[in-house]
Write a protein that holds these residues in place. Structure first.
Motif, mmCIF file in Angstrom:
data_model
loop_
_atom_site.group_PDB
_atom_site.id
_atom_site.type_symbol
_atom_site.label_atom_id
_atom_site.label_comp_id
_atom_site.label_asym_id
_atom_site.label_seq_id
_atom_site.Cartn_x
_atom_site.Cartn_y
_atom_site.Cartn_z
ATOM 1 N N LEU A 192 -3.175 -7.300 -0.866
ATOM 2 C CA LEU A 192 -4.038 -7.251 0.304
ATOM 3 C C LEU A 192 -5.465 -7.627 -0.072
ATOM 4 O O LEU A 192 -5.855 -7.562 -1.243
ATOM 5 C CB LEU A 192 -4.020 -5.841 0.913
ATOM 6 C CG LEU A 192 -2.654 -5.277 1.310
ATOM 7 C CD1 LEU A 192 -2.839 -3.919 1.980
ATOM 8 C CD2 LEU A 192 -1.905 -6.228 2.215
ATOM 9 N N ALA A 193 -6.245 -8.008 0.918
ATOM 10 C CA ALA A 193 -7.640 -8.371 0.680
ATOM 11 C C ALA A 193 -8.429 -7.199 0.111
ATOM 12 O O ALA A 193 -9.426 -7.384 -0.580
ATOM 13 C CB ALA A 193 -8.273 -8.872 1.985
ATOM 14 N N SER A 194 -7.969 -5.975 0.391
ATOM 15 C CA SER A 194 -8.643 -4.779 -0.122
ATOM 16 C C SER A 194 -8.449 -4.596 -1.617
ATOM 17 O O SER A 194 -9.090 -3.748 -2.233
ATOM 18 C CB SER A 194 -8.111 -3.544 0.605
ATOM 19 O OG SER A 194 -6.725 -3.373 0.322
ATOM 20 N N GLY A 195 -7.554 -5.383 -2.211
ATOM 21 C CA GLY A 195 -7.236 -5.237 -3.627
ATOM 22 C C GLY A 195 -6.005 -4.384 -3.865
ATOM 23 O O GLY A 195 -5.519 -4.301 -5.000
ATOM 24 N N GLU A 196 -5.487 -3.755 -2.821
ATOM 25 C CA GLU A 196 -4.289 -2.938 -2.959
ATOM 26 C C GLU A 196 -3.052 -3.831 -3.080
ATOM 27 O O GLU A 196 -2.997 -4.916 -2.501
ATOM 28 C CB GLU A 196 -4.140 -1.997 -1.772
ATOM 29 C CG GLU A 196 -5.227 -0.938 -1.686
ATOM 30 C CD GLU A 196 -5.123 -0.116 -0.424
ATOM 31 O OE1 GLU A 196 -4.987 1.109 -0.521
ATOM 32 O OE2 GLU A 196 -5.191 -0.717 0.674
ATOM 33 N N ALA A 197 -2.074 -3.345 -3.819
ATOM 34 C CA ALA A 197 -0.802 -4.050 -3.981
ATOM 35 C C ALA A 197 0.304 -3.174 -3.414
ATOM 36 O O ALA A 197 0.485 -2.041 -3.861
ATOM 37 C CB ALA A 197 -0.550 -4.376 -5.446
ATOM 38 N N LEU A 198 1.020 -3.683 -2.437
ATOM 39 C CA LEU A 198 2.069 -2.912 -1.784
ATOM 40 C C LEU A 198 3.425 -3.264 -2.376
ATOM 41 O O LEU A 198 3.784 -4.443 -2.483
ATOM 42 C CB LEU A 198 2.073 -3.192 -0.278
ATOM 43 C CG LEU A 198 0.741 -3.003 0.455
ATOM 44 C CD1 LEU A 198 0.961 -3.116 1.962
ATOM 45 C CD2 LEU A 198 0.108 -1.666 0.105
#
Length: 366
Positions: free
Chosen positions: A129-135
């Protein structure tokens, strides 16, 4: 192919230099390793894939199933111990046994949900994600594109889990929340029957510790944190829609789904990430991005495992599970067993520990 990615500062040691190693019942640990060995040799599908086993571990697994050595002789012959230089940290978990109903009724209105039909697990290629989170999971649309799966609040309040069905109903959102944290449960019904739930995927959002949030917000002193204390505090805050306790739980966007498990292995105990039944005080959850399942670890710590007072714990454990909050080489979750007593003790474990990992030898010759 990446097999195991241990830290670079491992220190080789002799077995006899490990305090307490000679006193542990390694013949009790050996069948636990053999259970992992069966999974390794079958190349069985893992519930939560970890680093694949290296060839040396596959050879050790074959020897465990085909040989006739004692536990002590086997581990000494096939493995080399290494001390993890950085002191580690352990928590503990358990299998809840809770009252449930097959249909909703007053006092039992919170559903344990099955895996949604559009949920895709992304172990090898997380959704960034653009937030840097990886799902680690996502929702697959009809055009085959992937989008983030709804977080906990939307699943609970808007029914956003597509095609998911209630498997049973438990007392309240706190009960369900703790079942999801533990990853399995044994449900007991008024007619005397039981139903085993096994982890069957999650929505992919990072795990957030609600207990840690309570401590950081001054809602509970760190020294007073326990499983029973956490449950009581959340209920006191209110867990109905929109109430503070419910909103706090929803800060953990991660949501776990289940399946009813009537398999032969499940009758032996809850199923870990490896796909094998877990053994109390012999199975651990580890960071699956660093370690493979089946590796033996020696863990020593002063923890409340015999009673509420911490006493010395030192024994051989087998990596058979993983967890979203289990991150780092010297980090483990100790499986304490099933039921209320196991849960009361497990909820008190947040302790530093000494770690040794047993890596398989390249040349197991005596």
């Amino acid at each position: 192919m990446i097999f195991v990615r241990p830290p670079s500062d491992l220190e080789p040691v002799a077995f006899d230099a490990i305090a307490g190693f000679g006193e542990d019942d390694l013949d009790a640990a050996f069948p636990v390793f053999r259970r992992s060995a069966e999974r390794i040799l079958e190349a069985a599908q893992e519930q939560r894939p970890a680093c694949p086993p290296p060839p040396e571990l596959i050879a050790a697994a074959r020897a465990a199933l085909e040989g006739s050595e004692s536990g002590a002789a086997f581990f000494r012959r096939w493995f080399e111990p290494f001390r993890l230089a950085k002191r580690g940290f352990v928590t503990a978990y358990y299998e809840p046994e809770v009252e449930a109903r097959r249909a909703p009724e007053p006092g039992f209105e919170t559903p344990a949900l099955s895996r949604p039909s559009d949920l895709v697990t992304l172990n090898d290629a997380p959704l960034s994600l653009a937030s840097g989170e990886a799902l680690t999971s996502a929702r697959r649309l009809r055009d085959e594109s992937l989008i983030p799966y709804p977080p906990r609040r939307e699943i609970e309040e808007e029914g956003a889990a597509t095609g998911s069905i209630p498997l049973a109903y438990v007392a309240d959102p706190v009960e369900l929340f703790l079942i999801q944290v533990q990853g399995s449960a044994r449900l007991r019904f008024p007619d005397g029957t039981a139903r085993a739930l096994t982890y069957d995927g999650r929505n992919g959002w990072p795990y957030t510790s609600v207990g840690r949030l309570m401590i950081e917000r001054g809602l509970m002193p760190e020294g007073a944190m326990s499983l029973e204390g956490l449950k009581a505090a959340l209920r006191d805050m209110g867990v109905g829609p929109g109430q503070p306790g419910r909103r706090l739980m929803q800060k953990n966007r991660s949501y776990v789904f289940f399946r009813v498990d009537e398999s032969k292995d499940r009758a032996l105990g809850p199923i870990g990430g490896e796909g094998a039944a877990l053994t109390p005080l012999r199975s651990i959850a580890v960071d699956r991005s660093i370690w493979c399942y089946g590796l033996p670890f020696w863990i020593a710590a002063d923890v409340p495992w015999e009673s509420e007072a911490p006493t010395h714990f030192a024994r051989l454990m087998i990596a058979q599970d993983t967890g979203s909050a289990i991150l780092g080489a010297a980090r483990a979750d100790l499986f304490f067993g099933s039921g209320a007593r196991a849960g009361a003790l497990a909820g008190r474990v947040r302790h530093e520990a000494d770690f040794h990992v047993f890596l398989p030898k390249k040349d197991p010759s005596p």
